[in-house]
Design a protein around this motif. Structure first.
Motif, short mmCIF file in Angstrom:
data_model
loop_
_atom_site.label_atom_id
_atom_site.label_comp_id
_atom_site.label_asym_id
_atom_site.label_seq_id
_atom_site.Cartn_x
_atom_site.Cartn_y
_atom_site.Cartn_z
N ALA A 40 38.98 47.89 37.42
CA ALA A 40 40.42 47.60 37.43
C ALA A 40 41.03 47.90 38.79
N ARG A 41 40.60 49.00 39.40
CA ARG A 41 41.10 49.36 40.73
C ARG A 41 40.70 48.32 41.76
N ALA A 42 39.48 47.80 41.63
CA ALA A 42 39.00 46.77 42.57
C ALA A 42 39.81 45.49 42.42
N LEU A 43 40.13 45.10 41.19
CA LEU A 43 40.94 43.91 40.98
C LEU A 43 42.35 44.09 41.55
N ARG A 44 42.91 45.27 41.37
CA ARG A 44 44.24 45.54 41.92
C ARG A 44 44.22 45.48 43.44
N ASP A 45 43.19 46.07 44.04
CA ASP A 45 43.07 46.04 45.49
C ASP A 45 42.86 44.63 46.01
N LEU A 46 42.11 43.82 45.26
CA LEU A 46 41.91 42.43 45.64
C LEU A 46 43.22 41.66 45.63
N ALA A 47 44.05 41.89 44.63
CA ALA A 47 45.35 41.23 44.57
C ALA A 47 46.21 41.65 45.76
N ARG A 48 46.18 42.92 46.11
CA ARG A 48 46.97 43.40 47.26
C ARG A 48 46.46 42.81 48.56
N THR A 49 45.15 42.74 48.72
CA THR A 49 44.57 42.19 49.94
C THR A 49 44.92 40.72 50.08
N GLU A 50 44.83 39.97 49.00
CA GLU A 50 45.18 38.56 49.07
C GLU A 50 46.66 38.39 49.38
N ALA A 51 47.51 39.24 48.83
CA ALA A 51 48.94 39.17 49.14
C ALA A 51 49.17 39.44 50.61
N TRP A 52 48.46 40.39 51.16
CA TRP A 52 48.59 40.70 52.58
C TRP A 52 48.11 39.53 53.43
#
Length: 71
Positions: A40-52
Motif C-alpha cells: 500500500a505504501r508503494a502504491l501511494r508513493d507511486l501516485a505521488r511520484t507520478e503527480a510530481w
C-alpha cells in the motif's frame, strides 16, 4: 485528454492503496500484514511520484558532465 487519464490513474493508485490498508488493518500482526502495508505504501508513493512527474515541465536535453577521478 492526457491530464484526465493521469487523474484517473493517480486516483486508482490511491484508492487501491487505501483498500489494501483497510484490509491490512483487519489482519493479525505478522508477515502478511506487513507485506500488505508495504504494498500500500508503494502504491501511494507511486501516485505521488507520478503527480510530481506530471507537474514537471519538459526542458531541452541536458548535457551530462562527468566528474574526473583525481589522482
Amino acid at each position: 485528454m492526457g491530464k484526465v487519464v493521469f487523474l484517473y490513474r493517480s486516483l486508482a493508485y490511491r484508492n487501491a492503496a487505501a483498500d489494501i490498508l483497510r484490509k491490512a488493518r483487519k489482519l493479525p500482526r505478522g508477515a502478511e500484514r506487513s507485506a500488505a502495508r508495504r504494498y500500500a505504501r508503494a502504491l501511494r508513493d507511486l501516485a505521488r511520484t507520478e503527480a510530481w512527474l506530471e507537474g514537471r515541465v519538459a526542458r531541452g536535453p541536458r548535457t551530462v558532465q562527468r566528474m574526473r577521478a583525481s589522482g
